[in-house]
Design an enzyme around this catalytic site. Structure first.
Site, PDB file in Angstrom:
ATOM      1  N   ALA A  43       5.577   4.132  -1.299  1.00  0.00           N
ATOM      2  CA  ALA A  43       5.964   2.917  -2.003  1.00  0.00           C
ATOM      3  C   ALA A  43       5.908   1.758  -1.013  1.00  0.00           C
ATOM      4  O   ALA A  43       5.795   1.954   0.196  1.00  0.00           O
ATOM      5  CB  ALA A  43       7.366   3.062  -2.603  1.00  0.00           C
ATOM      6  N   GLU A  99      13.298   1.364  -1.814  1.00  0.00           N
ATOM      7  CA  GLU A  99      12.567   0.092  -1.962  1.00  0.00           C
ATOM      8  C   GLU A  99      13.483  -1.047  -2.396  1.00  0.00           C
ATOM      9  O   GLU A  99      13.297  -2.191  -1.979  1.00  0.00           O
ATOM     10  CB  GLU A  99      11.426   0.260  -2.970  1.00  0.00           C
ATOM     11  CG  GLU A  99      10.426   1.355  -2.626  1.00  0.00           C
ATOM     12  CD  GLU A  99       9.966   1.301  -1.179  1.00  0.00           C
ATOM     13  OE1 GLU A  99       9.680   0.196  -0.676  1.00  0.00           O
ATOM     14  OE2 GLU A  99       9.897   2.366  -0.546  1.00  0.00           O
TER      15      GLU A  99
END
Length: 1970
Positions: free
Chosen positions: A308, A344
């Protein structure tokens, strides 16, 4: 001249730069054009700073190139002529410098110099750029989209149809923004960005900020313009152009979160949305800093190397890191997705809001994000047990950090390759671990306050290592103290000091020892009485203290270690700071043991002296729970790490884990087991047969109990599921026979279903691996890999494919991965890793890497974890000096490329470690195993005698069987956890930890998230056995030797003296034989009375004794059929009941007078869920047998009962039903907030047996006398009037009711409640309407309506209602619309009560239901069908009569339009192959329930309308009266009705013959009309959609065709033609312009005209639509859409017809057209055909827009106009027509301002509320309205509005609350599902909710019931893709006895197939015509 000019410019520039910045380097670097480049450093000069980028970018997804321009506002710090910035692989077309007014500084084109080694360009300005002035740098540029995974790159995906689609996406971290635009590509150069993106109409564009506006430009392009960003570093910029679909939700603080994925994977996004919403809200609260952007997008990119990337506002993910399918993804996958999202989102603060100053401190981003992912997920999802994995993270970091090739957390990194290598285990995992240690040191509150200070202080700027320490130690200023909660230090505190265990600590100095030096300390502990002598040294795995290099490697290393410890006598943790090489601690008392590093909160290893290890080993053996599970796991980890380092003997470590047989916690259990398997894998590859054999034997023996208790399911907690996943993988890997057999069995079942059956997600990978071991299985899995739309599933397939022992197959996989088409390039590193773990692929992978090295480097940049994973993954299991030399030789051959890579050192050191481990420990392992495995005669000692026998049998089985290669072990904790990179190799397919955000490869499908694996990650004795806990989650590919070749030691032996055991083959044959025998017995047993011949069960065998079922008392039950015997009939029931509403139970007694009609020895009747306390027959106690599956009880007699009357008495008790049938409890809350309870009944069809034992079939009609005992505050009601009330003891009263008329049991009813009523007398009948007291005033309309209709029916039927009273009762909880109990009709409140603000439409509904139920008093009650197969005689008649009666009595209610709509819907249902005849065979309860459907109701009514229209002179009414008189108080069949009608009909037609064709055949006819002049050819066929599954259908209907032509369309002009044959000729008397068949749609058939016939009708409509009645216009619309679905007409022809609709104003045709077009719009929308959906919406707007605009929003009285405008305006608002939504919002606002007194027209209320519900405030107001309103029609509309929200959190809340009934009545759950399923945002949530809660749903609603039918159809009817079809089939097939055989399941599947077919056939037409 040109060269001279440039030379002069350079001289001038050098002078200018140097004069303004003396330290500016000007070196000899040469630009690409041969001139000197004006800057020589890798880092950019700091004299020019970007302020704002204005970026325009246009990717061409056809040419795969992009062009762009950027205008950069710059701030000049020192005078200069040069602007130096980054650019890589970009072609600069134009470069210009502008002044603050954007005027050019030079009229000449500026040259651009490029220096590729530093990825820099330089632009010369002829005019000096002056310090302090504002300038703009403008550049135009272009480049191909990158082929890799960095910069602005192309990605592709394939649709299910095989189409390849292209998108463009960015990935800029760390140094790739320069590949997409010229920029100042360093973290400190923060700036604002304004982004514009050009794209085609079929795509969308996304960037960091929300879309501001879209502008259409030339050539059909659109330009999306985004809002200005916040200040951020260039690596956080992101933009994407794609055709993805999203789901969105809004946080409590108003942040819009959206999840994007390719359209066909959109349904996998819902969990990610839930997680993102919850985690973002957590972080906002934890950091006390709101997320600063208005939106956050999370998007799954098909090609994505990392796991990610945290781009601000637009986080990008590998699909496996974001998408979650609960049917495919395992618990580990769910944990992985949750954790990556948590990581994230943490970056939005750590990294984005505050950014490290340079990449040397990347740990400030990644270490914090890694640590916060554990903090956040642990708080938000405690059930995921994320804390179990943090140990593994630190174990992984230790593995990496204990090698000399490690590095400090804060390290030098200058060039891009060095920077990429910073994204490793040290930055991520070690960073997280020292933060955890620091948090424990500071306390949670102190740590939190410090990081809040850090974030606030450095927001929108950059920070360094020391800035963090300063923030944590800074004392409060006055301002900070006043501001509140973020200052925690005492004002007296010394600035840099903390107290820890009474000692002052310099925090900054302490933490520098952890960040500025590499490695990890080893704390040594020696105890002498009360003295603890502790010391510290650097922990190294390979070098021993006697090694010459030892001292140099230890020199200068010293840590300030916050020690913690506990002892056998301490009840708390003791703390001490060790900041010297050695120290002495004094204990308060003598102790038995000391354990340092409590709960592994510190980042250090501990080594005890011999006495210390002995004490801890004994403690674990005797009382292991004295230590926490974390302490136990860390002890195991430390011990085996010390073995690797040569500091502890292997046998001592093995003795330490011998306690594991008693271990109940999965973390230490898997830790120890993982090390054992790691040893096995290392030894296995050295072909050390004896040790390999003994170690495997020991593991299977010792852990067999754990293995055997595992189930092959997804049940249990996350921890349980993880253990199952790991242990079963191990068992199959080691060839454990029960494991192999079960896995093979599951695989075969899965293949037989063509992959449609869902395997348990946690074991599916193991199952696939077993299947992949033969050629056909491997080929099948490769095929499945190619078509799967779920990346999680694909990773499991790939792992299985890579487990093959066929080297050719493995090489083919590698070639496919290199090619990148079938296997995406992003998966190549993990594929190489998996092949390398396979014993057969060990050297194959290594040779492949060497051969293709240059190609690999082109695909994956040097330093990336793709390359790191490939290097470490291929050599990690090497363990010989020859292999080491080969590795070193290869690395030397590529020195120029890898000289700067640390990973080569890591890989080499890992191989050395493996060599050293074997040299030190192999003989110890051999000896220890031999001692433990004292073989008995049967070969397996070390166990009890019984255990020995079992173990021997299992062992003999597996060594004698021909074993297939087995799946890799998920447990092998891999000795490698040292570098997440590689581990990140394990993620995607096997198991990687997040390594960088860039974190690629998540935990393999089944892997637990173990992040720590690192570069050497794969190492550690198979990685240092390091992670043994890694076990915890990871598993790596390895195959056991049992799968090797003949060289394996596990060939088939039988040692001398061994026990003889049956072979596998013998055992299998025996088992199969036993199964066959048992199966035959079961068939005989459960099919009694059947003689089996070659042709099956044909006739009763008089010589075979009937086999009876077993009753609950284990005696034989004396009856074998679902239907009761006919030998005994009930005559009369006396029923006494006492419902106890406090305890929710009731007790009763029933006395049944029966008539024995035929001599018999048994009496069988029904009873369900009752406790029978006593039964007597003729006064004698009898024994009652019960057979629960058929809800029957029986009494056996020794002799035959003679014909005649008898009395049976039964006393019983029971609980109130918890569903809506039987005798059940209901409740409501009164106006004072008090909960009131009541009890009511619902017996139809099969639930009287739940209230009293009875003969519960319609034909057993009896009379009933009922007595009810109650508390005085209640009233009781029953079918008949009350006779008297008697006072009893304890304040109770008994109500006695008059004996009833003769009726079926399902019509009996009684109620006990606190109700109020109004009454009136009508034709000698007292009509009363009851409701809860506070709704009493809402009964008047119902009372008047019922009275009027009762009079009408009395006259129409010429038979007076036979009872003296008729009660209508509104029940608060009532599943059906109403129930026709004779004399006591029960209703749902919405179908009986009418409030002051109810509209005529609301009254139309109430009137319809009352009319229906009153009609039942004749059809159903007076005359009842004999059995449920003829239910239509009840329901079809009642339905027809409700419409006919209202049309006569209440013509203003415009019921005709509603009846027409109902007939259209019946046609749609009956067009499916899953339909059934009106009269059909039913037997089981589920089949009976399913008869209550559209066929029985609406089709039944439709054929009666057709019959009535065919008969003349009132013959229909006369025949009905004849039928009622003849069969008064008895039972009938369909033929009885036809006979009655035939008797009175004077038609030339046999009613019986004609109507049987309509009741015996399913479906209806399609009439085809072909006209040639005056001759018309008519033909009929079965109108059948989805005909592929139908049998040959030669059905013929007798059809009374009606028709009119252009000469006359009045009813009097209607002609009738009876079509009985397949074809017939109709002669017209003369020429006509057009013919219209099925006048007013009174017939139940569809008509298809030839081309000219349709054209004539369309022309007539366009010329003057009024030539046809509105019913016929609506029918034409309905028919042509139906024919389009059938494929008989093109959709363009449909649109030709509907073009006339612009002029249409009548209700029926408008709402039919809207309905049909809306159906298509919703299908397009849900398929993500966004462009077509938009065009369909525009088509609707074009054709209905003017009519929509003309609608009034004022009160209306005409039902027809209200029906029309509500349909139009609801459609208008749903399509967001501004005028509609504005007006709706205005009405809602006025309503709120008036405190809900300003009326909203009731017919518009749903539309207004739905618009309001799209905002948080509006939704909350409506929720409050719903809970407070006493008007049920208002509540109903409010609930629909609430369920129409697009907010996923609200959708989930409504689903949960409507099913559990807490806030929303469960009776409305089907409505909720229906409403949510219609909307794009909710339809997949509804489907998932239904699947996940099916058990609970079927407890609430009976299988087959109308609610179940509604739920299934609502949830699936708008599916139109193969994925959804397979998902539905998979789910339905899994239901088994809980619903898989329901007809509605077939209907749902058929509907999806029809939707798919229609879409496939018409998409191109839609694209062309719309």
């Amino acid at each position: 001249m040109h060269l001279l000019f440039l030379t002069m410019l350079f001289l001038e520039s050098h002078f200018c730069v140097q004069s303004s910045e003396s330290n500016s380097p000007v070196g000899n670097n040469m630009a690409t054009n041969g001139l000197s480049f004006p800057w020589s450093k890798m880092r950019l000069p700091n004299y020019i700073v970007p302020v704002h980028y204005h970026l325009l970018i246009h990717p061409n997804l056809t040419t795969l190139k992009f062009n762009g321009s950027v205008k950069i506002e710059i701030d000049v710090k020192n005078n200069t002529n040069w602007v130096v910035l980054h650019s890589k692989n970009l072609k600069i077309f134009t470069a210009t410098v502008l002044d603050e007014h954007e005027a050019h500084l030079s009229d000449k084109v500026l040259s651009v110099l490029e220096y590729p080694p530093h990825e820099q360009i330089a632009i010369f300005s002829p005019k000096i750029l002056t310090s302090g002035e504002k300038y703009f740098l403008y550049l135009e540029f272009g480049a191909p989209l990158s082929d890799g995974f960095y910069g602005f790159y192309k990605s592709t995906y394939r649709t299910k149809a095989g189409e390849t689609r292209v998108l463009a996406s960015t990935h800029f971290e760390p140094t790739s923004a320069r590949m997409a635009l010229p920029c100042f590509d360093e973290p400190t150069f923060k700036a604002n960005y304004t982004v514009r993106i050009r794209r085609g109409p079929s795509h969308i564009a996304l960037s960091n900020m929300p879309l501001e506006q879209t502008v259409e430009i030339d050539n059909g392009l659109f330009e999306d313009q985004f809002e200005v960003s916040v200040k951020m570093s260039s690596y956080l910029l992101a933009f994407i152009v794609c055709d993805f679909k999203s789901v969105s939700g809004i946080t409590a603080t108003g942040i819009n979160i959206s999840i994007y994925a390719v359209p066909e994977k959109w349904h996998q996004t819902h969990y990610a949305l839930e997680a993102a919403l919850r985690l973002l809200e957590f972080y906002e609260q934890y950091f006390n800093i709101l997320y600063p952007l208005p939106k956050l997008d999370l998007i799954a990119i098909p090609d994505f190397e990392a796991g990610a990337m945290e781009n601000w506002g637009l986080t990008t993910y590998r699909e496996t890191s974001l998408l979650y399918d609960p049917d495919i993804s395992s618990a580990s996958n769910k944990l992985w997705v949750t954790t990556v999202i948590g990581h994230e989102i943490a970056h939005q603060w750590f990294g984005n809001l505050v950014t490290m100053e340079w990449w040397n401190d990347i740990w400030l981003n990644e270490g914090f994000a890694r640590y916060m992912e554990f903090v956040s997920v642990g708080a938000v999802y405690p059930e995921l047990k994320i804390e179990d994995h943090f140990l593994d993270t630190c174990f992984g970091a230790i593995g990496r950090d204990s090698l000399n090739s490690s590095r400090p957390i804060s390290s030098l990194a200058e060039n891009p390759t060095q920077i990429k290598e910073m994204f490793d285990t040290v930055s991520y995992d070690k960073g997280a671990c020292i933060l955890h240690m620091l948090r424990h040191f500071l306390t949670d509150e102190g740590f939190q306050s410090g990081i809040i200070r850090y974030l606030r202080r450095f927001r929108y700027s950059n920070a360094r290592n020391e800035d963090l320490w300063d923030s944590l130690i800074k004392t409060c200023s006055e301002e900070e103290f006043t501001a509140g909660e973020h200052c925690y230090s005492s004002t007296q505190a010394t600035k840099n000091a903390y107290r820890f265990a009474g000692e002052h600590v310099d925090l900054k100095k302490m933490m520098y020892t952890w960040t500025l030096q590499k490695g990890i300390p080893l704390v040594t502990v020696k105890r002498q009485k009360r003295k603890l002598y502790i010391g510290q040294e650097r922990f190294l795995k390979i070098v021993l203290p006697d090694d010459p290099s030892w001292h140099s490697l230890q020199d200068g290393y010293l840590w300030h270690i916050p020690l913690t410890y506990k002892t056998s006598h301490s009840d708390h943790e003791i703390k001490h700071i060790l900041h010297t090489k050695s120290d002495v601690l004094t204990l308060d008392e003598d102790v038995d043991w000391v354990k340092l590093n409590t709960d592994m909160n510190g980042y250090y290893m501990v080594h005890y002296d011999e006495e210390g290890w002995n004490a801890l080993t004994e403690l674990l053996r005797v009382n292991h729970t004295a230590l926490s599970f974390k302490d136990r796991a860390s002890l195991i980890h430390n011990a085996f790490q010390l073995v690797t380092a040569g500091r502890l003997s292997l046998d001592r470590a093995l003795d330490l884990i011998s306690y594991l047989k008693s271990e109940a916690h999965n973390v230490p259990l898997l830790q120890g087991l993982g090390y054992l398997q790691s040893f096995y894998k290392l030894i296995e590859k050295r072909n050390l047969a004896d040790v390999t054999h003994n170690l495997k034997t020991y593991i299977l023996q010792y852990f067999r109990d754990v293995i055997d208790k595992q189930s092959w399911s997804d049940d249990g907690t996350v921890s349980d599921r993880r253990l199952r996943e790991e242990v079963l993988s191990l068992a199959c890997d080691f060839g454990y026979p029960p494991c192999l057999e079960k896995a093979k069995q599951l695989y075969d079942i899965w293949v037989e279903s063509n992959g449609t059956i869902s395997l348990p997600t946690d074991v599916s990978e193991t199952v696939y691996m077993i299947g992949a071991q033969d050629d056909s299985g491997w080929a099948y899995l490769l095929e499945k890999y190619g078509v799967s739309m779920c990346e999680t599933e694909k990773s499991k397939f790939l792992s299985a494919l890579a487990s093959s022992k066929d080297s050719e197959k493995l090489l083919r996989l590698l070639q496919l991965g290199m090619n990148g088409t079938v296997i995406k390039t992003q998966n190549l590193p993990s594929l190489i890793y998996m092949v390398a773990r396979n014993p057969m692929g060990h050297f194959l992978a290594w040779d492949f890497v060497k051969k293709h090295w240059n190609e690999l480097v082109e695909k994956f940049p040097l330093g990336s974890f793709g390359i790191r994973s490939i290097i470490v993954g291929t050599v990690t299991q090497f363990s010989s000096t020859e292999e080491l030399r080969e590795v070193e030789t290869f690395f030397k051959s590529i020195t120029e490329q890898v000289s700067q890579l640390r990973v080569t050192q890591v890989a080499t050191e890992n191989v050395e470690k493996n060599i050293v481990w074997l040299r030190r420990n192999l003989e110890t392992m051999r000896t220890w195993l031999q001692q433990r495995l004292n073989y008995t005669q049967c070969g397996m000692g070390y166990l009890t005698k019984n255990e020995t026998k079992r173990a021997n049998a299992a062992y003999q089985e597996y060594i004698s069987a021909e074993r297939a290669p087995l799946p890799r072990n998920m447990i092998e904790n891999s000795m490698f956890e040292e570098e997440p990179d590689v581990v990140d190799l394990a993620k995607e397919s096997t198991s990687y930890p997040i390594d960088s955000d860039d974190v690629v490869y998540e935990p393999r499908t089944s892997r637990l998230l173990v992040r720590g694996l690192g570069e050497n990650d794969l190492d550690e004795d198979e990685e240092d056995y390091e992670s043994s806990a890694r076990l915890l989650g990871m598993s790596f590919m390895n195959r056991s030797s049992n799968q090797r070749s003949a060289a394996s030691s596990y060939t088939r032996h039988q040692p001398p003296g061994s026990c003889s055991m049956p072979s596998a083959k013998t055992t299998v044959v025996g088992v199969l034989l036993l199964v066959v025998v048992v199966s035959i017995f079961m068939v005989i047993y459960f099919v009694p009375g059947c003689t089996f011949t070659r042709t099956g069960c044909q006739k009763t065998n008089s010589t075979m004794e009937t086999i009876y079922p077993i009753s609950t008392s284990k005696e034989l039950f004396p009856w074998t059929e679902l239907r009761l015997p006919s030998s005994v009939h009930p005559v009369h029931y006396d029923i006494s009941l006492y419902p106890d509403l406090e305890h929710m139970t009731f007790q009763g007694s029933v006395s049944i007078k029966v008539e024995v009609l035929h001599e018999t020895k048994i009496i069988v009747l029904h009873s369900s869920d009752m406790n029978i306390t006593k039964a007597t027959f003729q006064g004698k106690v009898v024994h009652v047998l019960e057979y629960k599956p058929w809800q029957q009880i029986a009494i056996k007699f020794p002799e035959d009962l003679k014909k005649g009357p008898y009395v049976l008495n039964i006393d019983y008790t029971a609980n109130f039903s918890n569903s809506y049938d039987g005798f059940y409890n209901s409740s409501y809350v009164d106006t004072n907030g008090t909960k009131r309870v009541l009890a009511a009944t619902q017996f139809e069809p099969l639930a009287a047996r739940k209230a009293f034992p009875c003969f519960d079939e319609p034909a057993f009609k009896s009379t009933f006398l009922i007595k009810i005992t109650r508390e005085s505050k209640y009233i009781s009601l029953s079918n008949m009037p009350k006779v008297n009330t008697t006072d009893l003891k304890n304040g109770l009263q008994e109500d006695k009711f008059k004996e009833s008329d003769k009726m079926s049991t399902y019509l009996v009813a009684f109620i006990v409640a606190e109700f109020s009523s109004y009454s009136k007398n009508v034709s000698n009948t007292t009509v009363s309407v009851y409701a809860v007291p506070h709704k009493k005033e809402q009964v008047h309309y119902a009372l008047d309506t019922a009275a009027t209709l009762l009079e009408f029916y009395n006259k129409f039927f010429e038979i007076d209602y036979p009872l003296s009273k008729l009660d209508l009762v509104a029940i608060p909880d009532f599943l059906a619309g109403a129930m026709e109990n004779w004399g006591l009709i029960t209703f749902r409140e919405t179908t009986l009560l009418v409030g002051n603000n109810s509209s005529p439409i609301d009254k139309q509904l109430v009137t319809s239901v009352i009319a229906h139920e009153l009609a039942h008093q004749w059809f159903g009650n007076l005359v009842t069908m004999r059995w449920w197969n003829d239910l239509w005689l009840n329901e079809g008649f009642a339905t027809y009569m409700q419409y006919m009666s209202i049309e006569n009595v209440f013509p203003h209610l415009d019921i005709g339009t509603e009846f027409l709509n109902v007939r259209f819907k019946a046609l749609a249902k009956d067009a499916l192959n899953s339909s059934h005849p009106v009269s059909t065979v039913v037997s089981t309860p589920e089949q009976v329930e399913e008869m209550f459907d559209s066929v029985s109701y609406e089709k039944g009514a439709s054929i009666l309308l057709m019959l009535n229209s065919t008969l003349t002179n009132g013959e229909f009414r006369k025949g009905v009266i004849e039928y009622l008189l003849k069969y008064n108080r008895s039972n009938t069949e369909s033929e009885d009705l036809w006979n009655s009608l035939s008797q009175v009909s004077k038609q030339n037609v046999s009613v019986s013959e004609m109507m049987n064709t309509w009741t015996v055949h399913k479906g209806f006819p399609l009439i085809t009309v072909k006209r040639n002049g005056t001759q018309v050819t008519l033909s009929q066929e079965h109108f059948l959609l989805n005909a592929e599954n139908s049998t040959d259908d030669s059905s013929l209907w007798h059809i009374p065709l009606t028709y009119v032509n252009d000469s006359c369309v009045l009813s009097s002009c209607k002609q009738v033609f009876h079509l009985k044959d397949k074809t017939a000729i109709l002669k017209l008397p003369g020429k006509v312009k057009w013919l219209k068949f099925n006048f007013r749609s009174d017939g139940f058939y569809i008509v298809h005209y030839d081309k000219e016939g349709w054209k004539d009708l369309i022309d007539a409509l366009n010329e003057d639509m009024t030539v046809l009645p509105c019913e016929d216009r609506a029918a034409l619309i309905n028919n042509i859409f139906a024919l389009s679905r059938l494929g008989r007409v093109s959709f363009s022809q449909v649109l030709n017809l509907t073009n006339y609709i612009k002029k249409e104003t009548e209700t029926a045709p408008v709402i039919e057209a809207l309905f049909q077009l809306d159906q298509i719009y919703r299908l397009l929308d849900k398929r993500s055909e966004l462009n077509l959906a938009s065009r369909m919406a525009q088509y609707i707007d074009d054709h209905f827009g003017s009519l929509m605009e003309s609608q009034s929003w004022e009160p209306e009285t005409s039902v027809s106009k209200m029906t029309l405008r509500s349909a139009l305006l609801e459609m208008a608002c749903s399509l967001n027509r501004p005028n509609c939504t504005t007006q709706a919002k205005h009405l809602f606002d006025q309503w709120i301002l008036s405190n809900m007194t300003s009326p909203i027209p009731s017919d518009l209320m749903r539309t207004v509320f739905k618009v309001a519900a799209q905002t948080d405030d509006g939704w909350n107001v409506l929720l409050n309205t719903y809970t407070q309103s006493i008007y049920d029609t208002e509540k109903h509309k409010t609930l629909e509005a609430l369920a129409s929200t697009q907010d996923v959190r609200k959708i989930i809340w409504i689903l949960k609350n409507s099913l559990d009934g807490s806030e929303i009545q469960t009776q409305d759950f089907p409505l909720v599902i229906h409403t949510i399923s219609r909307n794009f945002a909710g339809y997949l949530y509804a489907w998932d909710f239904v699947k996940e809660n099916w058990e609970k749903i079927t407890q609430k609603f009976p299988l087959g019931s109308f609610p179940i039918q509604s739920i299934i159809m609502s949830a699936t009817s708008q599916f139109s893709t193969k994925t959804h079809l397979m998902e539905a089939q998979n789910f339905f097939s899994s239901l088994g006895a809980k619903g898989s055989q329901m007809r509605i399941v077939q209907e749902a599947t058929e509907t999806i197939k029809q939707n798919m077919r229609w879409m496939e056939d018409n998409l191109k037409t839609l694209q062309h015509c719309l």
